[in-house]
Structures are given as structure tokens and as C-alpha cells.
Design a protein around this motif. Sequence first.
Motif, PDB file in Angstrom:
ATOM      1  N   LEU A 389       0.831  -1.209   0.000  1.00  8.79           N
ATOM      2  CA  LEU A 389       0.000   0.000   0.000  1.00  8.79           C
ATOM      3  C   LEU A 389       0.861   1.253   0.000  1.00  8.79           C
ATOM      4  CD1 LEU A 389      -2.783  -1.001   2.562  1.00  8.79           C
ATOM      5  CD2 LEU A 389      -2.919  -0.994   0.071  1.00  8.79           C
ATOM      6  N   LEU A 390       2.013   1.170   0.660  1.00 10.59           N
ATOM      7  CA  LEU A 390       2.937   2.298   0.644  1.00 10.59           C
ATOM      8  C   LEU A 390       3.547   2.474  -0.737  1.00 10.59           C
ATOM      9  CD1 LEU A 390       4.307   4.469   2.367  1.00 10.59           C
ATOM     10  CD2 LEU A 390       6.119   2.820   2.857  1.00 10.59           C
ATOM     11  N   ARG A 391       3.848   1.358  -1.419  1.00  8.10           N
ATOM     12  CA  ARG A 391       4.351   1.451  -2.785  1.00  8.10           C
ATOM     13  C   ARG A 391       3.340   2.125  -3.710  1.00  8.10           C
ATOM     14  NH1 ARG A 391       5.010  -4.339  -4.478  1.00  8.10           N
ATOM     15  NH2 ARG A 391       5.490  -3.368  -6.475  1.00  8.10           N
ATOM     16  N   ALA A 392       2.063   1.839  -3.493  1.00  5.55           N
ATOM     17  CA  ALA A 392       1.018   2.446  -4.318  1.00  5.55           C
ATOM     18  C   ALA A 392       0.640   3.843  -3.844  1.00  5.55           C
ATOM     19  CB  ALA A 392      -0.220   1.547  -4.319  1.00  5.55           C
ATOM     20  N   LYS A 393       1.243   4.303  -2.735  1.00  8.59           N
ATOM     21  CA  LYS A 393       0.947   5.624  -2.156  1.00  8.59           C
ATOM     22  C   LYS A 393      -0.552   5.778  -1.937  1.00  8.59           C
ATOM     23  CE  LYS A 393       5.277   6.584  -2.311  1.00  8.59           C
ATOM     24  NZ  LYS A 393       5.702   5.249  -2.738  1.00  8.59           N
ATOM     25  N   MET A 394      -1.103   4.783  -1.231  1.00  9.21           N
ATOM     26  CA  MET A 394      -2.541   4.765  -1.002  1.00  9.21           C
ATOM     27  C   MET A 394      -3.005   5.963  -0.188  1.00  9.21           C
ATOM     28  SD  MET A 394      -5.282   3.007  -1.643  1.00  9.21           S
ATOM     29  CE  MET A 394      -4.739   1.331  -2.021  1.00  9.21           C
ATOM     30  N   ALA A 422     -10.839  -4.131   1.772  1.00 13.06           N
ATOM     31  CA  ALA A 422     -11.451  -2.858   2.153  1.00 13.06           C
ATOM     32  C   ALA A 422     -11.049  -2.464   3.568  1.00 13.06           C
ATOM     33  CB  ALA A 422     -12.967  -2.957   2.027  1.00 13.06           C
ATOM     34  N   TRP A 423     -11.025  -3.418   4.484  1.00 12.75           N
ATOM     35  CA  TRP A 423     -10.600  -3.115   5.857  1.00 12.75           C
ATOM     36  C   TRP A 423      -9.145  -2.674   5.899  1.00 12.75           C
ATOM     37  CZ3 TRP A 423     -12.960  -7.894   8.840  1.00 12.75           C
ATOM     38  CH2 TRP A 423     -14.350  -7.765   8.868  1.00 12.75           C
ATOM     39  N   ALA A 424      -8.290  -3.348   5.132  1.00 10.06           N
ATOM     40  CA  ALA A 424      -6.865  -3.010   5.134  1.00 10.06           C
ATOM     41  C   ALA A 424      -6.637  -1.600   4.590  1.00 10.06           C
ATOM     42  CB  ALA A 424      -6.079  -4.036   4.324  1.00 10.06           C
ATOM     43  N   VAL A 425      -7.327  -1.256   3.521  1.00 13.63           N
ATOM     44  CA  VAL A 425      -7.159   0.076   2.940  1.00 13.63           C
ATOM     45  C   VAL A 425      -7.694   1.143   3.895  1.00 13.63           C
ATOM     46  CG1 VAL A 425      -7.857   1.574   1.033  1.00 13.63           C
ATOM     47  CG2 VAL A 425      -7.189  -0.780   0.578  1.00 13.63           C
ATOM     48  N   LYS A 426      -8.829   0.849   4.520  1.00  9.51           N
ATOM     49  CA  LYS A 426      -9.395   1.830   5.457  1.00  9.51           C
ATOM     50  C   LYS A 426      -8.495   2.015   6.669  1.00  9.51           C
ATOM     51  CE  LYS A 426     -12.830   4.597   6.271  1.00  9.51           C
ATOM     52  NZ  LYS A 426     -13.123   5.711   5.337  1.00  9.51           N
ATOM     53  N   ASP A 427      -7.817   0.964   7.100  1.00  2.69           N
ATOM     54  CA  ASP A 427      -6.904   1.065   8.236  1.00  2.69           C
ATOM     55  C   ASP A 427      -5.644   1.835   7.859  1.00  2.69           C
ATOM     56  OD1 ASP A 427      -5.952   0.096  10.978  1.00  2.69           O
ATOM     57  OD2 ASP A 427      -4.380  -0.666   9.661  1.00  2.69           O
ATOM     58  N   PHE A 428      -5.169   1.634   6.642  1.00  4.20           N
ATOM     59  CA  PHE A 428      -3.928   2.284   6.224  1.00  4.20           C
ATOM     60  C   PHE A 428      -4.170   3.737   5.813  1.00  4.20           C
ATOM     61  CE2 PHE A 428      -0.762   3.444   3.036  1.00  4.20           C
ATOM     62  CZ  PHE A 428       0.413   3.095   3.689  1.00  4.20           C
ATOM     63  N   PRO A 430      -7.277   6.139   6.132  1.00  6.90           N
ATOM     64  CA  PRO A 430      -8.678   6.377   6.528  1.00  6.90           C
ATOM     65  C   PRO A 430      -9.379   7.434   5.696  1.00  6.90           C
ATOM     66  CG  PRO A 430      -7.196   6.360   8.434  1.00  6.90           C
ATOM     67  CD  PRO A 430      -6.330   6.415   7.218  1.00  6.90           C
ATOM     68  N   ASN A 431      -8.623   8.358   5.108  1.00  2.77           N
ATOM     69  CA  ASN A 431      -9.243   9.461   4.365  1.00  2.77           C
ATOM     70  C   ASN A 431      -9.376   9.177   2.870  1.00  2.77           C
ATOM     71  OD1 ASN A 431      -9.361  11.024   6.728  1.00  2.77           O
ATOM     72  ND2 ASN A 431      -7.248  11.724   6.440  1.00  2.77           N
ATOM     73  N   CYS A 432      -8.956   8.017   2.437  1.00  6.34           N
ATOM     74  CA  CYS A 432      -9.045   7.684   1.014  1.00  6.34           C
ATOM     75  C   CYS A 432     -10.463   7.198   0.693  1.00  6.34           C
ATOM     76  CB  CYS A 432      -8.019   6.609   0.651  1.00  6.34           C
ATOM     77  SG  CYS A 432      -8.057   6.132  -1.094  1.00  6.34           S
ATOM     78  N   PRO A 433     -11.177   7.809  -0.258  1.00  5.83           N
ATOM     79  CA  PRO A 433     -12.530   7.341  -0.614  1.00  5.83           C
ATOM     80  C   PRO A 433     -12.491   5.927  -1.179  1.00  5.83           C
ATOM     81  CG  PRO A 433     -12.134   9.551  -1.469  1.00  5.83           C
ATOM     82  CD  PRO A 433     -10.807   9.038  -0.998  1.00  5.83           C
ATOM     83  N   LEU A 434     -13.431   5.098  -0.737  1.00  5.26           N
ATOM     84  CA  LEU A 434     -13.484   3.685  -1.133  1.00  5.26           C
ATOM     85  C   LEU A 434     -14.670   3.439  -2.051  1.00  5.26           C
ATOM     86  CD1 LEU A 434     -12.591   1.558   2.020  1.00  5.26           C
ATOM     87  CD2 LEU A 434     -11.284   1.816  -0.070  1.00  5.26           C
ATOM     88  N   TYR A 435     -14.402   2.753  -3.166  1.00  6.28           N
ATOM     89  CA  TYR A 435     -15.436   2.321  -4.107  1.00  6.28           C
ATOM     90  C   TYR A 435     -15.330   0.795  -4.192  1.00  6.28           C
ATOM     91  CZ  TYR A 435     -15.546   7.250  -5.480  1.00  6.28           C
ATOM     92  OH  TYR A 435     -15.653   8.615  -5.470  1.00  6.28           O
ATOM     93  N   VAL A 436     -16.298   0.111  -3.604  1.00  8.01           N
ATOM     94  CA  VAL A 436     -16.180  -1.328  -3.405  1.00  8.01           C
ATOM     95  C   VAL A 436     -17.265  -2.050  -4.197  1.00  8.01           C
ATOM     96  CG1 VAL A 436     -16.066  -3.196  -1.701  1.00  8.01           C
ATOM     97  CG2 VAL A 436     -15.269  -0.900  -1.096  1.00  8.01           C
ATOM     98  N   GLN A 437     -16.866  -3.130  -4.832  1.00  2.00           N
ATOM     99  CA  GLN A 437     -17.806  -4.021  -5.514  1.00  2.00           C
ATOM    100  C   GLN A 437     -17.892  -5.323  -4.724  1.00  2.00           C
ATOM    101  OE1 GLN A 437     -16.575  -6.488  -8.944  1.00  2.00           O
ATOM    102  NE2 GLN A 437     -18.031  -5.302 -10.115  1.00  2.00           N
ATOM    103  N   ILE A 438     -19.109  -5.713  -4.389  1.00  2.00           N
ATOM    104  CA  ILE A 438     -19.344  -6.927  -3.622  1.00  2.00           C
ATOM    105  C   ILE A 438     -20.270  -7.822  -4.433  1.00  2.00           C
ATOM    106  CG2 ILE A 438     -21.411  -6.352  -2.304  1.00  2.00           C
ATOM    107  CD1 ILE A 438     -18.177  -7.586  -0.691  1.00  2.00           C
ATOM    108  N   ILE A 447     -19.099  -3.756   4.814  1.00  2.00           N
ATOM    109  CA  ILE A 447     -18.374  -2.642   4.181  1.00  2.00           C
ATOM    110  C   ILE A 447     -19.276  -1.414   4.063  1.00  2.00           C
ATOM    111  CG2 ILE A 447     -16.680  -4.014   2.913  1.00  2.00           C
ATOM    112  CD1 ILE A 447     -18.549  -3.911   0.518  1.00  2.00           C
ATOM    113  N   LYS A 448     -20.145  -1.238   5.034  1.00  2.00           N
ATOM    114  CA  LYS A 448     -21.026  -0.081   4.995  1.00  2.00           C
ATOM    115  C   LYS A 448     -20.254   1.220   5.166  1.00  2.00           C
ATOM    116  CE  LYS A 448     -25.070  -0.268   6.864  1.00  2.00           C
ATOM    117  NZ  LYS A 448     -26.188  -0.399   7.820  1.00  2.00           N
ATOM    118  N   PHE A 449     -19.035   1.148   5.669  1.00  2.00           N
ATOM    119  CA  PHE A 449     -18.224   2.352   5.840  1.00  2.00           C
ATOM    120  C   PHE A 449     -17.711   2.891   4.519  1.00  2.00           C
ATOM    121  CE2 PHE A 449     -15.528  -1.376   6.243  1.00  2.00           C
ATOM    122  CZ  PHE A 449     -14.518  -1.113   5.337  1.00  2.00           C
ATOM    123  N   ALA A 450     -17.746   2.085   3.454  1.00  2.00           N
ATOM    124  CA  ALA A 450     -17.241   2.527   2.152  1.00  2.00           C
ATOM    125  C   ALA A 450     -18.111   3.656   1.606  1.00  2.00           C
ATOM    126  CB  ALA A 450     -17.198   1.363   1.166  1.00  2.00           C
TER     127      ALA A 450
END
Length: 1173
Positions: A389-394, A422-428, A430-438, A447-450
Motif C-alpha cells: 500500500l505504501l508502494r502504491a501511495k494509497m 477494504a478493511w486493510a485500505v481503510k486502516d492504512f 482512513p481518508n481515502c474514498p473507497l469504491y467497493v464491488q461486492i 463494508i457499509k463504511f465505504a
Amino acid sequence: MVDLDSEVPPLPPRYRFRDLLLGDQGWQSDDRVQVEFYMNENTFKERLKLFFIKNQRSSLRIRLFNFSLKLLSCFLYIVRVLLDDPTQGLGCKELNRSCSHQNYTPGTIDWSPIIWVNRSLPLWGLQVSVAVISLFETLLLSYLSYKGNIWEQILRIPFLLEIINAVPFIITIFWPVLRNLFIPVFLNCWLAKHALENMINDLHRAIQRTQSAMFNQVLILISTLLCLIFTCICGIQHLERAGNRLTLFDSLYFCIVTFSTVGFGDVTPKIWPSKLLVVIMICVALVVLPIQFEQLAYLWMERQKSGGNYSRYRAQTEKHVVLCVSSLKIDLLMDFLNEFYAHPRLQDYYVVILCPTEMDAQVRRVLQIPMWSQRVIYLQGSALKDQDLLRAKMDNAEACFILSSRCEVDRTAADHQTILRAWAVKDFAPNCPLYVQILKPENKFHIKFADHVVCEEEFKYAMLALNCICPATSTLITLLVHTSRGHTAPWEAFRQLTGTKQTLNRESQQSPEQWQKMYGRCSGNEVYHINLEESTFFAEYEGKSFTYASFHAHKKFGVCLIGVRKEDNKNILLNPGPRYIMSSTDICFYINITKEENSAFKKQEKHRKNHESKLSYHGASRLPVHSIIASMGTVAIDLQDTGCRGASGATLALPAEGGKEGRRPSIAPVLEVADSSSLPTCDLLSDQSEDETTPSDEVSAGFEYAKGYPPYSPYIGSSPTFCHLLHEKVPFCCLRLDKGCQHNYYEDAKAYGFKNKLIIVAAETAGNGLYNFIVPLRAYYRPKKELNPIVLLLDNPPDMHFLDAICWFPMVYYMVGSIDNLDDLLRCGVTFAANMVVVDKESTMSAEEDYMADAKTIVNVQTLFRLFSSLSIITELTHPANMRFMQFRAKDCYSLALSKLEKKEREKGSNLAFMFRLPFAAGRVFSISMLDTLLYQSFVKDYMISITRLLLGLDTTPGSGFLCSMKITEEDLWIRTYARLYQKLCSSTGDIPIGVYRTESQKLTTSESQISISVEEWEDTKDTKEQFSCRGNHRNSTSSDQSDHPLLRRKSMQWARRLSRRAPRHSAKTAEKINQQRMNLYRRSERQELAELVKNRMKHLGLSPAGYDEMNDHQNTLSYILINPSPDTRLELNDIVYLIRPDPLTYVPNAGPSRKDSFCNTVGQDTREETQL
């Protein structure tokens, strides 16, 4: 028990104060011994080792100093060479040898210039100082690194080089005679290289970052090459002091020419020592450099696989989004890139793909295209690792898209992986907007937090359900959520492809290209938003009703206002109705070919308007020329003239024949502010509604319906929907269609005697998503007398939780069976079904060859199409590209022309190259992957998911309307145009039309009458009687008995053989026509065989074959959608209009009898009395 107070001695005096503070007075004596750990590090050697080796920062400083010393020694050597004169012969005088002017014989070498050099005293002092410091440091580091083997330290190459370069200088201090002795100081370049490598390692350890293997390898390669060249330059220059006496520049020139394999030959070594040195250096280069290049190439390939890093500088100065997937397929990648970069403001964004698998060959080829190579970065890694995630500068990303792998056999496991990502990205971040397909709806609440979530099965089943009551809803939604590039249908190219075959036009029908022209242009409509006070379209309607604003905006600008959102409310309201008053702060949502910001407005003079109104209809299409919007970007929208000339500008004159049968003389105007007396009332909550007062078998049998919310939901997170429900839940045994129980004895669908046709759903399992198929079909606004029975044809029995959820809905049954089995199809009532929905099976979604995942579904549907040609089949496929095989006819020239058109569209980079395929245009085929763009488009239009859910009935917002449809009958054709229909609906019921579903006759398929006439033209006179007999049998094949079938088949083949024998006497065109006739005759006979098969199976099962009509098919028709057509578009018979109807609960009256309101939803309903069309 031992007494601790008596056994434990007191603590030493230095601990007593601490015990006093702690309150422990029981310890009086103590024999403990203080132990000091790590005493070995307190020795002088260990402290030196800690400073020179172990401590990264101090070790880095030491190595940097050592590196500087080596570079200084090389620099002093170059200074000595530039100041030296080999003719002076210094060094001989000190040894009392006369060597200055000796005459040597040819072939001998004067070794004195090689052994002795001219070294000035200051330069000698500097070199001696550098040598002493370097030798002392080397000896110290060797002592500190000593581990018991002295020879291992001595025989190291860096140690030997240090001895060669430093010890001679120290000897010259005690023996001044050797001060001008040549010492190969230039070999210090290799020690500098070694110090540089160690310094880089210490640097990475000191800054606590993982070093780049590629950077280290490139550094080693460059330093090795420089050291080889520098060694060769200095060696050749020094040895040639006894030969050609080359300068440093000459030596550099010679080395570059030699190592580059050019070899001009103008500068060459003269004596054998220099020649030997060149040979040695070339051999070393041939051994060392290939090894370095091989390691570099290996690391480069490994880096290409892993993708490297996205630099922090780029992340801070440029905008990028991250796409996280478990496996990247070329179709998914191209759909994302085409949709994402279709928006002009996203052209400068970068896409970083984070995928745990290695990039496949197809993806690699695509990412090497210049259009994508500069904007797409592939990183091999996992979203669960912070390093990746750091390599991708999430943490600097504008958004993160997390997509599920729908091709997995275990879709629940795929959802679990998506949830963890989704949990990993939100933990790393928190301010990055999430667009999730389930995939599964039961996993959505994790993933209601997305910020935005698209559940595949929710959308899929709701869309398939609406397809049964609003035809081609899947195509309508797909076209709305795709970004248009602004190009119209390439109907000119299609004309060139089909050529002269398109001359078989029937009378009073348009050309085959015309539907593509209209369909392609209207497919460019999308949903946009704008603030009302900033809008040119809607600003003038502030304080007016919503229906007034929608009608007049469409009349004036050709835009369709479908919904609003208040400033202080996040909920979007689709068609809130005529009672809603527009406010300046409202956000307006409208359908148009482009957004208002990209439009230019031209106000034309009145005489020009009148001139254009006379020329508004052009050609067979009767479309206004001035209403055609050609492309995206700056679009000219003309103020259209709809023929309004009244004082208020809102009335239309009725045609002369329109006043018959007591119709109103004109269409009522759309009021600026709704009048309560004119609004339709719908008392849906009353028990005395229209449907309940209508006698029916269900009511007489005691199956009374109520309205309410389903008491049980199969999963968490389903939106509550007001539905038709039973007063008491049905026993589970009664839900089984094909087996009787103690409550009823019916064993097939025919025995139930349903008034309405069935809707059959063929699925593998009864997943929780199937619940969303039932809810839209049982919504409260559907009239009870028009509810279609729903039969679930399942491969596997449903579980009890699913049965608990569906047992409250009326007329919902299930049956265990498969579409592979004809008996199961007949038992579930396929012969009198209105729609057959075939859901893609999860077990077949994964195949060794990707596109083969749909093979079983396609063949099964093709079998259904051949056996029950009158059945409307709606199919879900995994891959959209496979829709070309739906209802496949290999000899159909029209389909072949469409195939060529699709290839041309794909070459042009169209997002929907398959949009002109007849099954997709008609809404008979659907792929959930076509809705992937809904998630991608939400990055720019954050309201698209909410609007789509409202249209599909997945969400119900109080005051928001719903999607339904109405059919244009012969009695409604007096309305004539779409604009007049718009006005009629807005003024009477408050409905907002958004499009038209049109069905036309297909022109390229030769009709049966044409076959008969052509055959009669070419038949001999002696066979006239036989020919008419044959043709009579051909026309009446539906009612023929099984005993007549072999005779018909035999005569048909004889007829075809006679035609083939006479073919050479005619032209090629005639031969092609005869071949087509033969195929039609053969197909007709084949249909009879299939019909007899079906009838025999029905008789075997005890079912009556009376309702089976095998010849009533739709093979000669084509259907398509016109989204937001031009106001001047002519309405045609059997057109189905898509409507957004206001929420009926908004207009529930407080008192008084409920008004009949049947202008609702189904295709076949006559709405003349309610809508006064």
C-alpha cells in the motif's frame, strides 16, 4: 508454608530508600548480587567495533571518509600524470645509473620511464599522507572484523590492493631514493567502488528503508564499467611512456574505441606490455560485464513483474487512483480504463493497479500502448500488506476501487477477500474514498463504511425482474450508466456492409439503417446534475412545480428533468410530483446528450423559427433536423418550435379526427403550481381498492392480499419496500409447485389456473439475491389483478431461511429442476409463460478458456429458443462478448452485417461495441459486467448509484417515484408526437416519460409469401398442381397432423432438388435466393419436428398441448430503445413508453372515496380512460 519474612535477608543499603518509597518494610536483609549485562561491549575493541561497524550512522560516516580518500588518491595520480615528463628519466640519478641517453637496439624496451616517474615533493607528501591514513584504517577494520582466521582477512582483494597502493609510499619515507618509484595508485578506484557499495548499504540501514535491488545493481554496473575504463586508461598511458608516449586523452580515446568494438586503428599500443594489458582488460571486461548485465536484466524482469514503486514525489504533485483486484483480466482492465478516462477532467489522472498475481501477456501488451503506458502503473502486491500500500501511495490516492473476482467458483470466499482488502485500505488510509464491488448481498453490511458500494446480485436480480414488466430495462440502465464519446451510429458504414441486400424493404417501413441512426444517437444520453440557480435549463422555473419544469425544459431544450435533491437533504427524489415546488438551491438531475456546461445556446429570430418549423421533418424518419445533437463538447441546442401558438403557450390543437368518441378537445396545460382538485388520488392503503373489489379466483379461494413491509428479510442491509403480502404465510409444502400436499393437489403450473402468465426464473441456487427479484414484482404500486405468478426453477433445493422470506408473497412458487430437462420446463408452465429468465450459474462462471464460461447457458437458451420460439427469454451471461451467440442464425445476412459493424465499432474504441446486436438492443440479454461502469462513473457522478437503485426499486425514498411503463395502442395514436405525450402525462397523472421501447419488423428476413411467389415463378407448368399443394402444406404446417409430416418433408426435399438443378440457368442472385428458400423450407420442417417432440412430451406428462403454439415467434422483428427522444419523434403503434411515476402514497386523500387509478405499469394495459390519450 515458608515464612518469607524470616527466610529472605534484607536488601543492601542502596535499595532501602526505594523500598521505603514503595512501602515495603518487611525486607531487612538481602544476599542478592547486582548483575551488569553486556559487559563485553564495554571493552575498547567492542566500542571501536560499535563505532566503526555496528552503528549505521557512524559506520556511514567512516565509509564516506574512506570513499573520499580513494577518490582523492586517484585525483592526485591524475595530477601527477599531467605534471610528469617521461623524458627526464628521474630516478636514475639517485641509483647512479646513466640511463638518460642510452641507445637501445630495435625491439628492446626502455623500462626506466615505466619504473620511474616525476613526483614533486608536495605531491609526494600528499600521497604519503593519504596512504598512511588509508592503511591505518584498513588495518583497524581488519582487526575489528577478525573472527579467528587471519588468512581470510589477509587474502581479501580489497586488503591486497590497499597493501599494494599504501605500503610503497610508507617505504619511501624511510628510503628517499624510491620517492620517484612508480606506484599503481589508480587501482584505488576499485577500493572506491567497494567503499561506495558499503556506503549505500549503510545509508539504507541508517534511514530505515528497504533498498532497491535495481538501484544497487545499476550502481554496481556503472561503477564496474568506470573502474575498467579508468584502469585501462591509466595503465595504457603509463606503459606507453616507453612507446608512443600517449597522453591521458589519447588513452581515453583508445579505450573507448576499443571497448565499443569500433577499432579505428589510428591509436595503437606499440610495446608488448601495453598490448598485454589491453588483452587482459578485454578478457576481464568479457567476463565481468556480461555477469553484471545478466543480473541487471534479471532484476529488471523481476521488477517488471512486480511493477516497482509509485514515487512519493509523483504522488504529491500528481493525482492518481488505485485499482485493487485479485486477478486482472483484459476485459475488466479495458472497461475500467475506457470508462475512467472518458471524462475530460480525468485525463491527467494516473491509475495504479495493485494486483497479487503476475501480469499476463495480454495485459502487458495493452499497457505497452503509448496511450496507457504513460498513465497506468502496474504493481504486483497485496492490499493486505502495508508495504505494498505504501508502494502504491494509497494515503495520497484520490480514490481506491476494490473489485471482486466474479469468476471465482466460491463467490462467498471472493467476497471475504474483498472485505479484508477494504478493511486493510481503510486502516492504512482512513481518508481515502473507497469504491467497493461486492458479490453477495449478505456480505454488504461488512463494508457499509465505504463511500460507494455496488452489490452485484442485488442489481442483477432487480434488473432482471424489471425486464419482465418494463421491457429492456437492463439495456436502458446500461446505456444510461455508460459514458458516451458523442458519436452517433455509423449507419453509413452499415449500409456499405449490407449493400444491395437492404433493398428488400417492405412497404410503409423505414430503411434498416434508420433504427440504428435513432438508437445510436439516443444512446448517448446520460444523467447529469446542476444547481437550479446556476442553470440555463431550469433557472426560470424557480417557484414552479416539478412537472411544469420538466415538461417545459424538455419542450424548450430537449432535456428530461427526472429528479431533484434538496440542499439540506442527501436523498434524491425521482419525480417528486406536481406538488413539489422547485427551489433555487435544489440540485436538478436531468437526462441529456451532454451536460449543460458543454452546451451553447442560440436564440433565433421568429421568421427563422417559422422557416425551420416548416422543414422540421426530413425524410422517412420524420425527425427534426434542428433537434439533432451531433457531438459532445460545445453543442448547439436550438430553441425548438413545437407549434404552440396559444396565449399561454401550453395548449396543442387536437387533430380533426381527435374529437370523436367523446375525447377532450385538447390536452390540458401543465400547471405552474399543482391544483389539488386536478391531482390523481390513489388510496393504496385502503382495503376497498380496485383490485380487492374485483372478483377473482384468488379472492374467492380466500387468498386476500394486504400491503405492508415484508416481515422477514433473508440478509442484513436490504432496503424495506412496501409490498403486496399475504395475511398469513404460506406453508412451505404449498410453495412447491410440482408436488401436491395436504392443502392442495396441484402438480403442475397448468392445474393452478392462473389468470396471468407466468414469470419463470431458472437459477442454480436460491441465493439471497433472488429475494430482490421478487420484491419489485410485488411492490405496492403494482395492481393486484396484474401480478404475474413467479416460478423459481432451481437446480438445488432452497434452504429454510429463503423459504421464510418468500412465503409471505402471493403467487410465488419454486420447483427443483433444470432447463436442461424438457419435462421440468413443461411442468413449470413454460408453454404459457410471459417471460423466462435464465440466470448465469455460479458453477459455470469459471472455465479454462475464459469465454467458454457461458457455453452451457448459451446452448440451453438456444434450445429454448428453438423449442418455444414465442417465449420471451431474458438471459444473463458472464461475458458480454458472448451475446453475439444469442438466438444465433448462421445464414442470416442481417446478423452477419451487424457482426461486421460490431468489429468496426470495436476498432474505433467504442465502449459498447455490442450495442447494435439485436438481443442487447431488445433487452433479451444482460451481463452484470456491463454495470461495472456504474462504480467507475461514481467517481465523477457520486449520485449514479443512488439513482440506479431508485430506478430498480432497490431503495424506496418517501416522495420518490418509481419506474414503470405504458403501451401505445391504436386509440392513443392521436397524440402523434413524443412532446404531446409528455404534456399529456404531466398534465394528467404527473408522470415523466424518459424513453421509448420500439419494435419494428425486420426487413432482411424473407417472408413466407415471398418464398411462395418466388417458387411459383420458377416452377414448371406441369408441376403447378403439386407446387400449390406443397405450398398449401407449407402454410398450414402448424395444424398438420403427425402423419402428414413425412409427406411434407419428402415433397420439400424434392422441390429443393428441382430448384438446385435449375440454378445454373439463372444468375448468381437467383441462386442465392433459391438457397435461402431451401433453408426456410428446411427450417420449417425442422420446426415441425420440434413441435411434435414438445407435444408428445406434454401428452406423456398428462398436460394438454392446446396452449402450445410453435409457429408464433418473434424472429422477424427487432426492438430497440430511444432514451429521451426528440420532442418531434412520432409515436408508433405498440411503442412502450418508460415512465417515472410519482409516489402514490404522496397523494393519499384524507377522506372521500378512492379514485380508480390503473394507469400504472404493465405493457398490455389499455390506459385510454385514465390518461385520456
